[in-house]
Structures are given as C-alpha cells and as structure tokens.
Motif scaffolding. Structure first.
Motif, PDB file in Angstrom:
ATOM      1  N   ILE A  14      34.599  29.491  44.002  1.00  0.00           N
ATOM      2  CA  ILE A  14      35.227  29.693  45.307  1.00  0.00           C
ATOM      3  C   ILE A  14      34.597  30.878  46.048  1.00  0.00           C
ATOM      4  N   PHE A  15      34.091  31.862  45.269  1.00  0.00           N
ATOM      5  CA  PHE A  15      33.504  33.054  45.910  1.00  0.00           C
ATOM      6  C   PHE A  15      32.238  32.669  46.683  1.00  0.00           C
ATOM      7  N   THR A  16      31.449  31.793  46.067  1.00  0.00           N
ATOM      8  CA  THR A  16      30.226  31.329  46.716  1.00  0.00           C
ATOM      9  C   THR A  16      30.584  30.432  47.904  1.00  0.00           C
ATOM     10  N   LEU A  30      36.395  38.589  54.175  1.00  0.00           N
ATOM     11  CA  LEU A  30      37.324  39.296  53.276  1.00  0.00           C
ATOM     12  C   LEU A  30      37.617  38.397  52.067  1.00  0.00           C
ATOM     13  N   SER A  31      36.705  37.490  51.766  1.00  0.00           N
ATOM     14  CA  SER A  31      36.938  36.565  50.643  1.00  0.00           C
ATOM     15  C   SER A  31      36.417  37.164  49.344  1.00  0.00           C
ATOM     16  N   GLN A  32      35.135  36.967  49.047  1.00  0.00           N
ATOM     17  CA  GLN A  32      34.562  37.493  47.799  1.00  0.00           C
ATOM     18  C   GLN A  32      34.778  39.006  47.735  1.00  0.00           C
ATOM     19  N   GLY A  33      35.136  39.517  46.550  1.00  0.00           N
ATOM     20  CA  GLY A  33      35.450  40.933  46.444  1.00  0.00           C
ATOM     21  C   GLY A  33      34.218  41.802  46.280  1.00  0.00           C
ATOM     22  N   PHE A  34      33.813  42.458  47.361  1.00  0.00           N
ATOM     23  CA  PHE A  34      32.738  43.454  47.256  1.00  0.00           C
ATOM     24  C   PHE A  34      32.864  44.415  48.430  1.00  0.00           C
ATOM     25  N   ALA A 119      44.464  32.900  37.167  1.00  0.00           N
ATOM     26  CA  ALA A 119      43.515  33.515  36.243  1.00  0.00           C
ATOM     27  C   ALA A 119      42.141  33.617  36.895  1.00  0.00           C
ATOM     28  N   TYR A 120      41.510  34.771  36.747  1.00  0.00           N
ATOM     29  CA  TYR A 120      40.142  34.966  37.260  1.00  0.00           C
ATOM     30  C   TYR A 120      39.279  33.806  36.771  1.00  0.00           C
ATOM     31  N   ASP A 121      38.394  33.356  37.629  1.00  0.00           N
ATOM     32  CA  ASP A 121      37.811  32.029  37.408  1.00  0.00           C
ATOM     33  C   ASP A 121      36.816  31.899  36.265  1.00  0.00           C
ATOM     34  N   HIS A 168      45.518  43.216  38.296  1.00  0.00           N
ATOM     35  CA  HIS A 168      45.261  41.780  38.265  1.00  0.00           C
ATOM     36  C   HIS A 168      44.634  41.232  39.551  1.00  0.00           C
ATOM     37  N   ASN A 169      43.543  40.526  39.351  1.00  0.00           N
ATOM     38  CA  ASN A 169      42.888  39.773  40.427  1.00  0.00           C
ATOM     39  C   ASN A 169      43.322  38.318  40.276  1.00  0.00           C
ATOM     40  N   PRO A 170      43.880  37.650  41.258  1.00  0.00           N
ATOM     41  CA  PRO A 170      43.936  38.009  42.672  1.00  0.00           C
ATOM     42  C   PRO A 170      45.235  38.663  43.147  1.00  0.00           C
ATOM     43  N   VAL A 199      38.671  45.642  34.630  1.00  0.00           N
ATOM     44  CA  VAL A 199      37.586  46.082  35.515  1.00  0.00           C
ATOM     45  C   VAL A 199      38.105  46.882  36.719  1.00  0.00           C
ATOM     46  N   TYR A 200      39.400  46.730  37.055  1.00  0.00           N
ATOM     47  CA  TYR A 200      39.959  47.506  38.178  1.00  0.00           C
ATOM     48  C   TYR A 200      40.774  48.695  37.681  1.00  0.00           C
ATOM     49  N   GLU A 201      40.416  49.238  36.506  1.00  0.00           N
ATOM     50  CA  GLU A 201      41.207  50.330  35.916  1.00  0.00           C
ATOM     51  C   GLU A 201      41.402  51.496  36.880  1.00  0.00           C
ATOM     52  N   GLY A 230      30.526  48.062  38.465  1.00  0.00           N
ATOM     53  CA  GLY A 230      30.380  47.462  39.793  1.00  0.00           C
ATOM     54  C   GLY A 230      31.548  47.863  40.682  1.00  0.00           C
ATOM     55  N   LYS A 231      32.758  47.817  40.110  1.00  0.00           N
ATOM     56  CA  LYS A 231      33.963  48.158  40.894  1.00  0.00           C
ATOM     57  C   LYS A 231      34.057  49.673  41.072  1.00  0.00           C
ATOM     58  N   THR A 232      33.749  50.409  40.013  1.00  0.00           N
ATOM     59  CA  THR A 232      33.989  51.843  40.007  1.00  0.00           C
ATOM     60  C   THR A 232      33.033  52.579  40.939  1.00  0.00           C
ATOM     61  N   TYR A 314      41.360  45.749  44.741  1.00  0.00           N
ATOM     62  CA  TYR A 314      41.154  45.871  46.190  1.00  0.00           C
ATOM     63  C   TYR A 314      41.453  44.562  46.924  1.00  0.00           C
ATOM     64  N   PHE A 315      42.501  43.883  46.405  1.00  0.00           N
ATOM     65  CA  PHE A 315      42.916  42.630  47.041  1.00  0.00           C
ATOM     66  C   PHE A 315      44.359  42.730  47.522  1.00  0.00           C
ATOM     67  N   GLN A 316      44.612  42.085  48.646  1.00  0.00           N
ATOM     68  CA  GLN A 316      45.966  42.017  49.187  1.00  0.00           C
ATOM     69  C   GLN A 316      46.319  40.557  49.392  1.00  0.00           C
ATOM     70  N   LEU A 359      47.290  33.768  50.681  1.00  0.00           N
ATOM     71  CA  LEU A 359      45.836  33.919  50.642  1.00  0.00           C
ATOM     72  C   LEU A 359      45.515  35.323  50.154  1.00  0.00           C
ATOM     73  N   ARG A 360      44.339  35.472  49.526  1.00  0.00           N
ATOM     74  CA  ARG A 360      43.900  36.785  49.047  1.00  0.00           C
ATOM     75  C   ARG A 360      42.846  37.364  49.991  1.00  0.00           C
ATOM     76  N   PHE A 361      43.074  38.608  50.422  1.00  0.00           N
ATOM     77  CA  PHE A 361      42.131  39.293  51.313  1.00  0.00           C
ATOM     78  C   PHE A 361      41.586  40.530  50.609  1.00  0.00           C
TER      79      PHE A 361
END
Ligand code: PMP
Ligand code: GLN
Length: 380
Positions: A14-16, A30-34, A119-121, A168-170, A199-201, A230-232, A314-316, A359-361
C-alpha cells in the motif's frame, strides 16, 4: 508458465501504491511514513568522513563493534537491560530485515503466530513464507487496545510466537504497564516467543513510558526486540536497524541474517555509532514529534475529520464517518485524486476487510507541508 506463487494473495504494498498515486496526481503525500525534512548535517558529515577514511568494505556480519556497543549502552541507560554486544545484538538492514530474520529463524511449518490487527504489512508474508499460520486478534476499535482474553482464547499448543508493535503503526497506540503484566502472565510457563517491533521507541507522547520488552526480564528472555535508526535519525532510506535477543535466540537469528544480507552499510554504521553519543538527538524526539502531532491536530480541528488520540509513532488516525460512507480504500483514493492529500487506508492491515472509516496520516513533515495538507483537508 505457472509461477506457483508462494504469496498468491500479496500484491504491491500500500505504501508504494499510495505514494505512486500521490506523485501521479500531485497530491501532498501523507501516506507512506517518511520525514520530508533533512537529516542532521552532522550525521551526513560523519558518513562522508567514514567513507573518505576507507570504511567501504563489508562490515562484520553481526554489525560493527562500535555500533553494537553504542546500542548496548543506549539500551542499558534507557531500559536498564543488559545485552552483550558480542552475542546478543545484531545490526540489520533496517527493521524490516530484523523482522523477517526473526520470523524465519523460529517459525516452523505449522507453527501458529499471534498477530494483533491492524498489523504492519511485513509480518504476515514473512510468517507465510516460513510455513507458519497467522492467528489474527483484532485490537479494540477505536482506542486500539489489546483484547488479552481474545489472545488467550486463540493460543494453542502450536503457538510459537506473538508479534507485538509498540508504539503501534498504524494506530498510534502504545502498550501500558497493565498490558505487560497481562502478557507476562500469558507466556509464563510456556515456550512461546515474542517478536517486539519497537522501531518507534523514541516517538512517544505526553510523558508516556515506552514499555520495551527489554525492560522486563521474564519477557526479554524470550523476545526479539527490533529497532530502526531510519525513524530515530529521520533517514528511512538508510535502512539500518537492529535486533536484541538473548544469546540462544540471537545465534539462530544470525544464521538467517548471514544469508539474507550478511552485513549492513559499513560507513553508515560507523557514523550512527558516533552520532549516538549525542543523546539529545534521540532523547528530544518525543517532544519534537509531540509538537508536530499537536500542530497537525490544531490545523485539522475545524475540519469534518475526527481525530483518534495518538500516543506514539508519527501517524495520526482520522475518522471520516461524518464525511463519507465509502470504504477506506475508495475514500483514500478519492481524497488523493480530488482532494490533493494522500493517506493510508488501514483496512489493508487486516486479514478480513474492515469498515471502520478511518485513514492514517503521517505528520513527520515540515510545518508548511502540514499547513498545506490541512488547508485541503478542511475543505473536504
Ligand atoms: N515496523 C514498523 C511498524 C514500521 O512502521 C516500519 C517502518 N517502515 C518498519 C518496521 C521497518 O523499518 P525499516 O524502515 O527500518 O526497515
Ligand atoms: N513504515 C512506513 C509506513 O508505515 C513505510 C515502509 C515502506 O514503505 N515499506 O508508512
């Protein structure tokens, strides 16, 4: 020719899909998390310095010693957990590799794996490739808490692994001390292992504690704990992560890792090891992202979306039930194409189709990006 797919139900992530759609339609992504803001120039200088100093050949399979030692120190200081850099810490090519290696290392054909949904994909395909059987346990909407009674109900003598993700993502939910107590009670006296995606510690808000599995000796002794730089360090494209696990589990983990990627970028590992000495960089992240979350929420307050509280990542999640009856996939597509803002429809993170109208932003964006996106969201 019949390719006899091992993953017949899997398509493009879905990210792609959403990032591509956003680019095609010039939507704000605001889709893929970066993050869309830069990496600290000091960290980039360090990578460049290590490259110029000739650190360009294979790193040791388990990761450069300097980075494993820096991870050990950080984990001890933050969570009071002692991991031996020689035998219990492995550097990986992103959190994704660590997740795949851990699942491949311990899941045998016919083993059951508890997966909390959404669950993360990457979890389910990895379980499937190992011949495991995912056993799904949806979290309670809308607060996305874990239903431990359901988990207990779905355990069997074949349960091998429980996969957790906190923050937790998402959904942005985080595990509480009570969750840790419940989990400890559930696994006591069993051989069930835990794979904890953390990963989002460092992206956790409102003074909440990150309940890493590493903090709790009963859980740490049966857990793979996965982290990601990557996140940190706002560098999702660098793909450097790690796995903490007791020596016996790390030994099995490394057997897979050595044939999956063998090793991870040498100059980047050295640079991250040096940069971890600046503790303020990661200790400042909770406040940095909490401000972003609060800013984004203040910008969409007058829209017809309703926010579901986010305690981390970093998701809402925004509920759109006041706007449309469409399924989240359809609404996310329409919002991208005609509304100019791309998001992620969380139903893709479930086994059975869901219709929760959220939806996740991703709010890991410059304030100006958030402002432009919110202006569009307020018109919907
Ligand atoms: N787990 C979760 C929950 C994630 O959101 C991500 C980010 N893509 C990963 C794992 C993978 O991390 P990495 O980008 O380091 O592979
Ligand atoms: N973890 C990121 C997200 O949830 C994306 C990772 C990816 O693109 N594979 O958006």
């Amino acid at each position: 020719m019949n390719t006899r797919s091992k993953l017949p139900d899997v398509g493009v992530t879905i990210f792609t899909v959403m990032s591509r759609l956003a680019n095609e339609h010039g939507a704000i992504n605001l889709s893929q998390g970066f993050p869309d803001f830069p990496v600290d120039p000091g960290l980039i200088d360090l990578v460049s310095a290590h490259m110029k100093n000739g650190r360009n050949q294979y790193a040791p399979m388990q990761g450069v010693p300097q980075l494993r030692e820096a991870i050990a120190l950080k984990t001890k200081e933050l969570y009071g957990a002692v991991y031996d850099p020689e035998t219990e810490i492995t550097v990986t090519s992103g959190g994704t590799e660590a997740l795949f290696a851990a699942i491949t290392a311990v899941v045998n054909s016919g083993d059951e794996v508890i997966i909390l949904e959404p669950a993360y994909d990457s979890y389910v395909p990895a379980v499937a490739l190992a011949g495991g059987i995912p056993v799904f346990c949806p979290m309670r909407h809308p607060e996305y808490s874990v239903d431990w009674d359901m988990v207990i109900d779905r355990l069997s003598s074949r349960t091998r692994l429980i996969i957790l993700n906190t923050p937790h993502n998402p959904t942005g939910a985080v595990l509480s001390a009570a969750d840790i107590d419940a989990l400890t009670g559930i696994v006591a006296g069993t051989d069930i292992l835990i794979l904890s995606d953390e990963v989002y510690e460092h992206v956790i808000f409102d003074g909440r504690v990150h309940h890493s599995m590493s903090r709790c000796p009963e859980l740490a002794s049966r857990s793979f704990v996965v982290g990601s730089f990557g996140k940190t360090f706002h560098a999702t494209g660098w793909k450097v992560g790690y796995c903490l696990a007791p020596a016996g589990l790390s030994e099995e983990f490394r057997k897979v890792h050595q044939y999956l990627t063998f090793a991870t970028s040498t100059p980047v590992q050295h640079a991250i090891a040096d940069f971890l000495e600046k503790k303020e960089t990661y200790l400042g992240l909770p406040l940095f992202y909490q401000r972003k979350r609060d800013y984004f929420l203040s910008l969409v307050r007058d829209s017809r979306f309703t926010a579901i509280p986010s305690a981390g990542t970093y998701f809402q999640m925004l509920d759109y039930s006041l706007i449309s009856d469409e399924r989240d996939l359809d609404f996310a597509r329409r919002l991208t194409v005609s509304g100019g803002v791309a998001s992620i429809p969380p139903s893709v993170f479930y086994d059975k189709p869901q219709d929760k109208k959220v939806l996740r932003f991703c709010f890991a964006k410059k304030n100006e990006t958030l402002e432009r996106a919110a202006e569009r969201l307020c018109k919907i």
